[in-house]
Enzyme design. Structure first.
Site, PDB file in Angstrom:
ATOM      1  N   LYS A 174      26.580  38.989  57.148  1.00  0.00           N
ATOM      2  CA  LYS A 174      25.337  38.708  56.423  1.00  0.00           C
ATOM      3  C   LYS A 174      25.258  37.209  56.200  1.00  0.00           C
ATOM      4  O   LYS A 174      26.103  36.623  55.518  1.00  0.00           O
ATOM      5  CB  LYS A 174      25.308  39.456  55.096  1.00  0.00           C
ATOM      6  CG  LYS A 174      24.036  39.223  54.286  1.00  0.00           C
ATOM      7  CD  LYS A 174      24.070  40.030  52.999  1.00  0.00           C
ATOM      8  CE  LYS A 174      22.821  39.800  52.159  1.00  0.00           C
ATOM      9  NZ  LYS A 174      22.849  40.587  50.905  1.00  0.00           N
ATOM     10  N   LYS A 198      22.891  40.846  59.684  1.00  0.00           N
ATOM     11  CA  LYS A 198      21.670  40.599  58.925  1.00  0.00           C
ATOM     12  C   LYS A 198      21.505  39.097  58.748  1.00  0.00           C
ATOM     13  O   LYS A 198      22.456  38.437  58.336  1.00  0.00           O
ATOM     14  CB  LYS A 198      21.777  41.286  57.558  1.00  0.00           C
ATOM     15  CG  LYS A 198      20.570  41.089  56.657  1.00  0.00           C
ATOM     16  CD  LYS A 198      20.785  41.731  55.301  1.00  0.00           C
ATOM     17  CE  LYS A 198      19.574  41.534  54.396  1.00  0.00           C
ATOM     18  NZ  LYS A 198      19.793  42.067  53.043  1.00  0.00           N
TER      19      LYS A 198
END
Length: 342
Positions: free
Chosen positions: A214, A267
């Site tokens: 992330k 992400k």
């Protein structure tokens, strides 16, 4: 054979031929629909920066989940907006927390739906960070919780103490019926701590989908409006990943798998297609990617200005994520894309 014997356009001549030889195919069964759940009844409040996305009370969330399931979307992921926030993220792990309430309702009303629970503390912390915060200068942890840093002060996120809250939240969600635990905080060691807590609580069959890579991205802005999770001071670069680092992303993924992650996630999605592709080539576990709020908002804004064909760009973007190697796509377009695919 070279031209004129070889003519690649032969197989592009009609839609039927193009479909026959298509290498990458989208399906609603690959989609996960993100939902933002808030207190109240009959609440459907549109997020200004994300047209078509809403803060939903539990009853409205059930209706949206039923619609998604009817369209062939097999899973949702829940984010919570608690009635109150504090310095210990109490709403994240409370038995009557908003996500816990929503999970129970969804498992009762749409039992075939896979319910994922995002595990992070930012929505529940008064300061908006993903972990316990204390001043950078020496101070006891108790004092730090009692008096968190003021805006502009030097501070740090306390990694190891945060793990306890993440583990507690995960067990609480599993007890509420959440099928998949999805930690997104980016604390070191969180997957191992959550796996250990779930196993000791009797949830050894509950899988973990780790937000393993992330990145500290500028594409999260609209989400922070939707989830009311903007940090009150500083930013998240000390725990989310540097956008420049692909090799480090592979290390993060490898460590999470070693700690017990059953699935991994990258992400954001489109700005990190190379990371998705590298993860797919290197790791043999299910791979997810999150088409985040900023990606969605840019498409919506451009379409509303008449600059792009919304549906065509939406499907092209989702296809690029699938082509890069993601077998699971978290997307706010889950329902719209499912309708087009039908």
């Amino acid at each position: 054979m070279a031209f004129p014997i070889t003519r690649l356009r032969r197989l592009r001549r009609t839609e039927q031929l193009r479909s026959l030889v298509r290498e990458t195919r989208l399906s609603p069964v690959s989609f996960v629909y993100p939902m933002f759940v808030c207190p109240g009844e009959g609440v459907r409040k549109e997020v200004k920066s994300m047209p078509g996305v809403f803060n939903l009370s539990v009853d409205e969330a059930v209706r949206d989940a039923q619609e998604a399931k009817a369209l062939g979307v097999p899973a949702v992921i829940l984010f919570g907006l608690p009635a109150r926030k504090d310095e210990l993220a109490t709403g994240a792990w409370a038995e009557d927390g908003i996500v816990q309430q929503a999970a129970r309702a969804l498992k009762r009303e749409v039992p075939e739906l896979v319910v994922m629970g995002d595990v992070c503390l930012c929505e529940y912390m008064s300061h908006g960070h993903c972990g316990i915060v204390r001043p950078a200068h020496p101070q006891s942890l108790g004092a730090a919780v009692a008096a968190p840093p003021v805006v502009g002060a030097d501070y740090e996120i306390v990694n190891d103490a945060t793990l306890e809250l993440l583990a507690r939240t995960s067990v609480s969600l599993a007890r509420a019926g959440v099928d998949v635990i999805a930690p997104s905080d980016m604390m070191d060691g969180r997957v191992g701590a959550i796996r250990n807590a779930l196993d000791h609580a009797g949830f050894n069959q509950t899988p973990i989908l780790s937000y393993a890579a992330k990145f500290a991205s500028g594409f999260y802005g609209p989400f922070r409006e939707a989830a009311d999770s903007t940090p009150q001071f500083g930013d998240r670069r000390s725990y989310q990943m540097d956008p420049a680092n692909l090799r480090e992303a592979m290390r993060e993924i490898e460590l999470d798998i070693a700690e017990g992650a059953d699935m991994i996630m990258v992400k954001p999605a489109m700005p990190y297609l190379d990371v998705i592709a590298a993860a797919r080539n290197r790791f043999d576990v299910p791979l997810a990617a999150y088409q985040v709020s900023g990606e969605y908002a840019m498409i919506e804004a451009a379409a509303r200005n008449g600059w792009i064909d919304r549906d065509r760009v939406m499907m092209e973007a989702l296809t690029s994520i699938r082509r890069a190697g993601a077998s699971i796509i978290l997307t706010y377009y889950a329902k719209e894309a499912a309708r087009l695919l039908a």
